[in-house]
Design a protein around this motif. Sequence first.
Motif, mmCIF file in Angstrom:
data_model
loop_
_atom_site.group_PDB
_atom_site.id
_atom_site.type_symbol
_atom_site.label_atom_id
_atom_site.label_comp_id
_atom_site.label_asym_id
_atom_site.label_seq_id
_atom_site.Cartn_x
_atom_site.Cartn_y
_atom_site.Cartn_z
ATOM 1 N N GLN A 160 -3.029 -6.317 2.959
ATOM 2 C CA GLN A 160 -4.441 -5.936 2.943
ATOM 3 C C GLN A 160 -4.816 -5.310 1.606
ATOM 4 O O GLN A 160 -5.965 -5.380 1.175
ATOM 5 C CB GLN A 160 -4.728 -4.941 4.073
ATOM 6 C CG GLN A 160 -4.454 -5.480 5.460
ATOM 7 C CD GLN A 160 -5.413 -6.579 5.866
ATOM 8 O OE1 GLN A 160 -6.584 -6.564 5.483
ATOM 9 N NE2 GLN A 160 -4.932 -7.537 6.633
ATOM 10 N N GLU A 161 -3.821 -4.703 0.968
ATOM 11 C CA GLU A 161 -4.024 -4.072 -0.337
ATOM 12 C C GLU A 161 -2.806 -4.365 -1.203
ATOM 13 O O GLU A 161 -1.672 -4.328 -0.737
ATOM 14 C CB GLU A 161 -4.208 -2.560 -0.180
ATOM 15 C CG GLU A 161 -4.447 -1.821 -1.477
ATOM 16 C CD GLU A 161 -4.619 -0.322 -1.258
ATOM 17 O OE1 GLU A 161 -5.727 0.083 -0.845
ATOM 18 O OE2 GLU A 161 -3.640 0.431 -1.470
ATOM 19 N N LYS A 180 0.820 -1.227 0.000
ATOM 20 C CA LYS A 180 0.000 0.000 0.000
ATOM 21 C C LYS A 180 0.846 1.267 0.000
ATOM 22 O O LYS A 180 0.356 2.350 -0.343
ATOM 23 C CB LYS A 180 -0.946 -0.005 1.200
ATOM 24 C CG LYS A 180 -0.260 -0.022 2.547
ATOM 25 C CD LYS A 180 -1.283 -0.061 3.678
ATOM 26 C CE LYS A 180 -0.610 -0.115 5.055
ATOM 27 N NZ LYS A 180 0.226 1.033 5.328
ATOM 28 N N THR A 189 -4.702 -1.799 -8.540
ATOM 29 C CA THR A 189 -4.692 -1.871 -7.083
ATOM 30 C C THR A 189 -6.028 -2.439 -6.610
ATOM 31 O O THR A 189 -7.090 -2.027 -7.094
ATOM 32 C CB THR A 189 -4.474 -0.485 -6.469
ATOM 33 O OG1 THR A 189 -3.201 0.033 -6.919
ATOM 34 C CG2 THR A 189 -4.462 -0.558 -4.949
ATOM 35 N N PHE A 190 -5.970 -3.390 -5.692
ATOM 36 C CA PHE A 190 -7.207 -3.995 -5.201
ATOM 37 C C PHE A 190 -7.019 -4.480 -3.766
ATOM 38 O O PHE A 190 -5.906 -4.793 -3.340
ATOM 39 C CB PHE A 190 -7.620 -5.175 -6.105
ATOM 40 C CG PHE A 190 -6.589 -6.263 -6.218
ATOM 41 C CD1 PHE A 190 -6.625 -7.373 -5.379
ATOM 42 C CD2 PHE A 190 -5.574 -6.175 -7.166
ATOM 43 C CE1 PHE A 190 -5.678 -8.374 -5.490
ATOM 44 C CE2 PHE A 190 -4.619 -7.178 -7.285
ATOM 45 C CZ PHE A 190 -4.676 -8.280 -6.445
ATOM 46 N N PRO A 191 -8.104 -4.542 -2.996
ATOM 47 C CA PRO A 191 -8.026 -5.068 -1.629
ATOM 48 C C PRO A 191 -7.959 -6.586 -1.657
ATOM 49 O O PRO A 191 -8.450 -7.232 -2.580
ATOM 50 C CB PRO A 191 -9.335 -4.587 -1.000
ATOM 51 C CG PRO A 191 -10.283 -4.492 -2.156
ATOM 52 C CD PRO A 191 -9.449 -4.058 -3.337
ATOM 53 N N THR A 226 -0.887 -3.877 -5.190
ATOM 54 C CA THR A 226 -0.809 -3.282 -6.516
ATOM 55 C C THR A 226 0.048 -4.170 -7.412
ATOM 56 O O THR A 226 1.176 -4.507 -7.045
ATOM 57 C CB THR A 226 -0.202 -1.870 -6.471
ATOM 58 O OG1 THR A 226 -1.043 -1.016 -5.701
ATOM 59 C CG2 THR A 226 -0.057 -1.288 -7.875
#
Length: 439
Positions: free
Chosen positions: A197-198, A159, A217-219, A200
């Motif tokens: 948690q996140e 992140k 980018t995604f959780p 890219t």
Amino acid sequence: MSDEIKPIEDLEQRLHRRKLEYDALSIPEAATQQAVQAGIRKATRQRKSRLRWMMSSVSAAAIILIFTGCIRVSPAFASFVEQLPGMDSIVSLIRQDKGLMMAIDQSLLQKVGITDEHNGTSVTIEGVITDESRMVIFYTMKGIQNPKNLMYDIKLLDKDGKDLPVGFSYSYPNPTSDEDIYENMINVSFTESLPPQELTVVFKEGKEADANEWRITFPVDHSLTQGMKRVIPVNETLVVDGQQINVNQATLYPTRLVLDMTYDPKNTKKIFGIGDLQLVDEQGRVWTTKEASLPEDGMSAFFESMYFSIPKKLTLHASGIRAVDKDKLHIQIDPTSGKIEGGPQNLKFLKKEIKGKDMILHFNITDSENANSGLSFTNIKDNKGKAFEIKGVSWYPSDAEASITIENGATAQGALDMELFSYPVLSQSPFTVDIPVNP
């Protein structure tokens, strides 16, 4: 025939056609070469460094050819394919991982569906499946401008935009039945950190500074596999080819089983790996391993997971060890005269080759025909003490020959001093160990 069964049978027919296509492929010998990124030479000492293995699409086809089996598709897996349109052409590859298949059948797939598009080409992260040990990222690419050039560099960032401290592997995008769509997956290994948690994912086209770049980018949803971990103590010590190996424990996750082993520091040989590792259950089913983490004092072997199908009995089988006497690990090579001092007797230096700023060293290793692991070195210095890094490694199994590319090696002066990092010769010393999955 029910509406639910017919789509599954249609999928099975597509898979069967795909298998026949791969069966008919003639795989060139060059496709079996191992392309190792520069980070591997320090993997045992810098475990947080990213280790990336990249294969051509033909190499991926070669992997598929290794495995056979009947094609049966569950409703859950058919649903998985429907969620990821255009990805049925790699289903055959995914299906060879029984643990991953069962995890998908348990609805542990997280659908993502996020796209980044530049200059008419788009990259989509379709879905991800993860636990505390492993993550598999499925992606598609659409509108590739030059299908003949599929050389994409991939990065994984946290992140804060920093490189994720993980090892990961990927193949170049494969064509699908839709001529405009390519796809594949990224296999991520968490050895010293937990899944982020996140995340890219960065795809970069070529090495030029102004090359196209795609960022998604995604959780990451950890709740799907939270608490799904089982530690199985083994605590068995065995002697193989005079060397002591401690089989410590197996850790079972939904996506894989991790078997941890350590080597006795008093061993007279340095063990580089163990050959033909596989787990066999009471039904004769084989749970294979395709990867391993190699710390200095042992190894962690990664097997297909049987988390959702615990066997009554599980036995580890191996064909022997790859090892070299510790007093033969350091060698000295004069690339000009061809003189070699130290090292194993069956290691022969053939020639050097200068290519631009790099130096390529060619070797022959007798008694290593068709070995599935190659030759590599670390701690390379010339006679002035200047250090050099390995840029690439190639292994030609049928000829038992290897080539090592030393970055900026053309400037090296005099003889090169180096230490063996990997060696392919396998001792024929098979062994078995029972894994107490049901104590």
